[in-house]
Structure formats: C-alpha cells, structure tokens
Design an enzyme around this catalytic site. Structure first.
Site, short mmCIF file in Angstrom:
data_model
loop_
_atom_site.label_atom_id
_atom_site.label_comp_id
_atom_site.label_asym_id
_atom_site.label_seq_id
_atom_site.Cartn_x
_atom_site.Cartn_y
_atom_site.Cartn_z
N THR A 33 39.75 28.75 37.55
CA THR A 33 41.14 28.40 37.85
C THR A 33 41.84 29.60 38.47
O THR A 33 41.53 30.74 38.12
CB THR A 33 41.85 27.98 36.54
OG1 THR A 33 41.26 26.77 36.08
CG2 THR A 33 43.34 27.75 36.74
N GLY A 34 42.79 29.32 39.37
CA GLY A 34 43.54 30.40 40.01
C GLY A 34 43.41 30.32 41.51
O GLY A 34 42.72 29.44 42.04
N SER A 35 44.06 31.24 42.21
CA SER A 35 44.08 31.16 43.67
C SER A 35 42.71 31.48 44.28
O SER A 35 42.33 30.87 45.29
CB SER A 35 45.16 32.09 44.23
OG SER A 35 44.95 33.41 43.79
N THR A 36 41.97 32.41 43.69
CA THR A 36 40.64 32.72 44.22
C THR A 36 39.69 31.55 43.97
O THR A 36 38.92 31.15 44.86
CB THR A 36 40.09 34.01 43.58
OG1 THR A 36 41.14 34.97 43.43
CG2 THR A 36 38.97 34.62 44.42
N ASP A 89 34.39 32.09 38.70
CA ASP A 89 35.81 32.12 38.32
C ASP A 89 36.42 33.46 38.72
O ASP A 89 35.70 34.45 38.88
CB ASP A 89 35.92 31.92 36.79
CG ASP A 89 37.32 31.51 36.35
OD1 ASP A 89 38.25 31.50 37.19
OD2 ASP A 89 37.48 31.21 35.15
N ASP A 92 41.71 38.77 36.27
CA ASP A 92 42.92 39.56 36.50
C ASP A 92 42.61 41.05 36.55
O ASP A 92 43.30 41.80 37.24
CB ASP A 92 43.94 39.25 35.40
CG ASP A 92 44.34 37.79 35.43
OD1 ASP A 92 44.87 37.35 36.47
OD2 ASP A 92 44.08 37.07 34.45
N GLY A 104 45.64 35.00 33.41
CA GLY A 104 46.90 35.10 34.15
C GLY A 104 47.42 33.73 34.57
O GLY A 104 48.62 33.50 34.65
N GLU A 111 38.36 28.32 30.34
CA GLU A 111 37.54 29.22 31.16
C GLU A 111 36.48 29.92 30.32
O GLU A 111 35.33 30.06 30.74
CB GLU A 111 38.43 30.26 31.85
CG GLU A 111 39.29 29.66 32.95
CD GLU A 111 40.30 30.63 33.53
OE1 GLU A 111 40.72 30.41 34.67
OE2 GLU A 111 40.68 31.60 32.84
N LYS A 129 41.60 44.58 41.74
CA LYS A 129 41.53 44.24 40.32
C LYS A 129 40.51 45.09 39.55
O LYS A 129 40.36 44.94 38.34
CB LYS A 129 41.19 42.76 40.17
CG LYS A 129 42.35 41.86 40.61
CD LYS A 129 41.94 40.43 40.61
CE LYS A 129 43.14 39.53 40.89
NZ LYS A 129 42.73 38.13 41.03
C1 5RP Z 1 43.40 31.87 35.21
C2 5RP Z 1 42.63 33.11 35.47
C3 5RP Z 1 42.46 33.52 36.89
O1 5RP Z 1 41.10 33.58 37.17
C4 5RP Z 1 43.07 34.86 37.09
O2 5RP Z 1 44.43 34.81 36.70
C5 5RP Z 1 42.98 35.32 38.56
O3 5RP Z 1 43.79 34.49 39.34
P1 5RP Z 1 43.88 34.65 40.91
O4 5RP Z 1 42.55 34.31 41.48
O5 5RP Z 1 44.96 33.67 41.31
O6 5RP Z 1 44.28 36.07 41.22
O7 5RP Z 1 42.16 33.78 34.59
O8 5RP Z 1 43.58 31.66 33.84
#
Ligand code: 5RP
Length: 262
Positions: A33-36, A89, A92, A104, A111, A129
């Site tokens: 989950t998240g933008s990546t 996945d 952060d 985050g 996850e 990161k």
């Molecule tokens: C979600 C997470 C995400 O993997 C982490 O926050 C990174 O997010 P992004 O890829 O948007 O920077 O742990 O719970």
C-alpha cells in the site's frame, strides 16, 4: 505526464517498475500500500493486460484492492491464497539490515501479516528513505479504539526503558476525527528520533494491552529495490548474507503508456 512527476515520484516509479519484473507467471503475490506500491500495481496490471501474466494477488488495504481491480488484477483474500510466493511493498524508512518502518499509509497490520505469509518480500523505495539509524520517521503503532488513551500512556511508559531518543506520541487524525484503519483501529505515531534496538522495541510494544501491531519490520524483508529519478534502480539482496547490489535502467517512456491508461 511522467515529465510532470517530481524526482521522488520518478524514483518511486523506477523502483516499482524494476521490482515488477520479479513477478513470474503463476505466482501468488502480496501487493503493498502507498504511492510506490500503487506504481507497482499499475505496472502489474499492464503486464497482465499486455503479456497475459497470470497472477493471484492479495492486497494489503482497501485502497490497493480497488486499484488492483481497476487495472484488471485477479485479487483474493489471504485466507484463500493461504501462502504467497512474493510480497512487494513500500517503506517509510529502511536501514542497512533492511529493518523497516512502515505504516505511514496506515496499512501496517495487513502489510505485516501479508509480508510474513510470503516466501519473499521485496521493498520498493527511493534513496531518501535509507537511514543509518531508524526513527526520524514517526513509528506507527496500531491500537484498538477501546481504552486507547490507557494504551497510549502505557506505550509512553515502556518507552522510558527503551533505547530511543524521544517518547512523544500522537493520535493520527483524519481532519478532526481519529484516522481509522481498515480493521477499525487507531494509530499512534511515536516521535522517537532514534531507535537503538528495533527488535527489542517491537517485541516490547506488542506486549502492551490494546496494541495490535507496530510498524517495525524486523527480519521480514529480503531485498530492496531503490529507484532513482533518472529511471535507474539498484537491487540489494540481503538473503546472501552480504548486500549484493545490481543496477538496471527502466524506460521512463513506458510510463506514458501507463498514464495514458489511467
Ligand atoms: C503504508 C506503508 C507505505 O508502504 C509507506 O508509507 C510508504 O509509502 P509511499 O510509497 O507512499 O512513500 O507502509 O502503510
């Protein structure tokens, strides 16, 4: 549109695109989950459509589930899949041992369950990161709503005997309401500054009544794919004992096809 992305977003795209190549036909795959992770899901959707890639995927949040459906990926629950070949996945923060801070985006519980139910976990990230010592990013801790203030007080108390720099916690908010996770829980964000012993901290936090899980991923991730804004990516494999590193170049032009499909 790829040209309008920030350098960080281009790096995230490159990382996700590189990691998607590790997904093979017939695999059962955990989707982060998240933008990546969203880039990963879009790229896998394109592979399903263009290459006929057949995968069964387990999403780690309702957001990821929705995106996976939208791009044509076959999703099932973890109970249906039972066990996964690979989870990919974001994170952060990550350190040299590939210990992670995650959560985050508020999906740390699913996850962690999905990643630990996988033979392999690949972390997708940008270079910003990577840290020497974890803890600059506030550590998310998922707590049940019942008595959450008591849980918070206990968490702050146990932190006094931990090797950390700060001990402040804050309830994650969504506007003027507490942020609620997919499991209906709250999140405390711990401003620790520096985490001296992530393994010990993770174990101790999970002993506190009301704490469901924390965002430290210790000995879970196997590889990290670090993306860069020029479209290159570096893969480090921790399973070999030493961090072996290989680099690759992603065709950023390919992103135009993905964008044009959105
Ligand atoms: C979600 C997470 C995400 O993997 C982490 O926050 C990174 O997010 P992004 O890829 O948007 O920077 O742990 O719970």
């Amino acid at each position: 549109m790829i040209d309008q992305l920030s350098p960080i977003d281009r790096a995230k795209y490159a990382s996700a695109h590189c990691a998607a190549d590790f997904v093979e036909d017939g695999m059962r795959v955990g989707l982060g989950t998240g933008s990546t992770a969203a880039w990963l899901v879009r790229r896998l959707g394109a592979r399903v459509r263009d290459e006929g890639l057949r995968i069964i995927a387990v999403p780690t949040s309702t957001r990821t589930a929705q995106l996976a459906r939208d791009v044509g990926i076959n999703i099932v629950s973890l109970d249906e899949a039972r066990w996964l070949d690979l989870t990919i996945d974001g994170a952060d923060e990550f350190d040299a041992e590939l210990t992670l801070i995650k959560g985050g985006g508020g999906a740390l519980l699913q996850e962690k369950i999905v990643a630990t139910a996988s033979d392999q976990m690949i972390v997708i990230t940008d270079a910003a990161k990577e840290v020497k010592t974890l803890g600059a990013f506030p550590l998310p801790v998922e707590v049940i709503p019942f008595g959450w203030q008591a849980s918070r007080a206990l968490v702050e108390e146990v932190l006094t005997s931990m090797d950390v720099m700060g001990r402040q916690s804050s309830l994650r908010m969504n506007g003027d309401q507490p942020f609620v996770t997919d499991e209906g829980n709250y999140i405390l964000d711990l401003a620790l500054g520096r985490i001296g012993n992530a393994r010990q901290l993770s174990l101790v936090l999970n002993q506190v009544p009301g704490v469901v899980e924390n965002g430290l991923f210790v000995d879970i991730a196997d590889q990290v794919v670090i993306g860069f804004s020029d479209g290159s990516c570096e893969m480090r494999d921790m399973t070999t004992g030493t961090a072996e590193s290989t680099t690759k170049q992603v065709d950023l032009n390919y992103a135009r096809n993905i964008f044009s499909d959105l």
